[in-house]
Design a protein around this motif. Structure first.
Motif, mmCIF file in Angstrom:
data_model
loop_
_atom_site.group_PDB
_atom_site.id
_atom_site.type_symbol
_atom_site.label_atom_id
_atom_site.label_comp_id
_atom_site.label_asym_id
_atom_site.label_seq_id
_atom_site.Cartn_x
_atom_site.Cartn_y
_atom_site.Cartn_z
ATOM 1 N N GLU A 159 25.607 19.754 -48.310
ATOM 2 C CA GLU A 159 24.440 20.290 -48.999
ATOM 3 C C GLU A 159 24.485 21.806 -49.062
ATOM 4 O O GLU A 159 25.037 22.469 -48.184
ATOM 5 N N TYR A 194 19.935 33.158 -52.975
ATOM 6 C CA TYR A 194 19.263 31.878 -53.194
ATOM 7 C C TYR A 194 19.392 31.073 -51.907
ATOM 8 O O TYR A 194 20.418 31.122 -51.239
ATOM 9 N N TYR A 195 18.350 30.316 -51.593
ATOM 10 C CA TYR A 195 18.324 29.560 -50.335
ATOM 11 C C TYR A 195 17.816 28.143 -50.569
ATOM 12 O O TYR A 195 16.972 27.896 -51.428
ATOM 13 N N ALA A 196 18.320 27.236 -49.753
ATOM 14 C CA ALA A 196 17.730 25.914 -49.695
ATOM 15 C C ALA A 196 16.362 26.035 -49.039
ATOM 16 O O ALA A 196 16.139 26.881 -48.161
ATOM 17 N N GLU A 197 15.468 25.171 -49.456
ATOM 18 C CA GLU A 197 14.100 25.231 -48.935
ATOM 19 C C GLU A 197 14.092 25.063 -47.413
ATOM 20 O O GLU A 197 13.279 25.674 -46.711
ATOM 21 N N SER A 198 14.990 24.253 -46.902
ATOM 22 C CA SER A 198 15.006 23.941 -45.469
ATOM 23 C C SER A 198 15.369 25.134 -44.592
ATOM 24 O O SER A 198 15.107 25.115 -43.387
ATOM 25 N N GLU A 229 14.908 28.561 -45.857
ATOM 26 C CA GLU A 229 14.199 29.737 -46.360
ATOM 27 C C GLU A 229 13.342 30.341 -45.247
ATOM 28 O O GLU A 229 12.590 29.640 -44.557
#
Length: 120
Positions: free
Chosen positions: A46, A58-62, A64
């Motif tokens: 992922e 940019y970051y994954a929500e998990s 951030e």
């Protein structure tokens, strides 16, 4: 021959911090972006974070607010500062680099991965 090399993985307690490094060797062209992905046992790889030329991130929500990606363009090196680590962050972390050749072609490279284990 382009190589992507990660380092910095370790065993850390919940709430702790780690900094991963990713260096790209052997490229004579522009490294357009560098990203981190992770893969936990039994799960698909992922996306975690990406930094592009111009330093857009940019970051994954998990992750951030807990992880920060940065880059030293002169050294073709990216970093992932991971704070407030949780057991669910346990995974092999992979670096992914996109090389732009004369703004015509792009080539993608993966590193071999570095293990991050979050456990008490």
């Amino acid at each position: 021959h382009v190589q992507v090399v990660e380092s910095g993985g370790d065993l850390v307690q919940p709430g702790g911090s780690l900094r991963l490094s990713c260096a790209v060797f052997g490229s004579s062209f522009t490294i357009k972006s560098m990203s981190w992905y992770r893969q936990a046992p039994g799960r698909q790889r992922e996306f975690v974070a990406r930094i592009e030329n111009g330093d857009s991130t940019y970051y994954a929500e998990s992750v951030e607010g807990r992880f920060t990606i940065s880059r030293d363009g002169a050294k073709n090196t990216a970093y992932l500062q991971m704070n407030n680590l949780k057991p669910e962050d346990t995974a092999v972390y992979y670096c992914y680099a996109v090389e732009s050749v004369l703004a015509i072609h792009t080539y993608n490279y993966w590193g071999q991965g570095t293990q991050v284990t979050v456990s008490s």
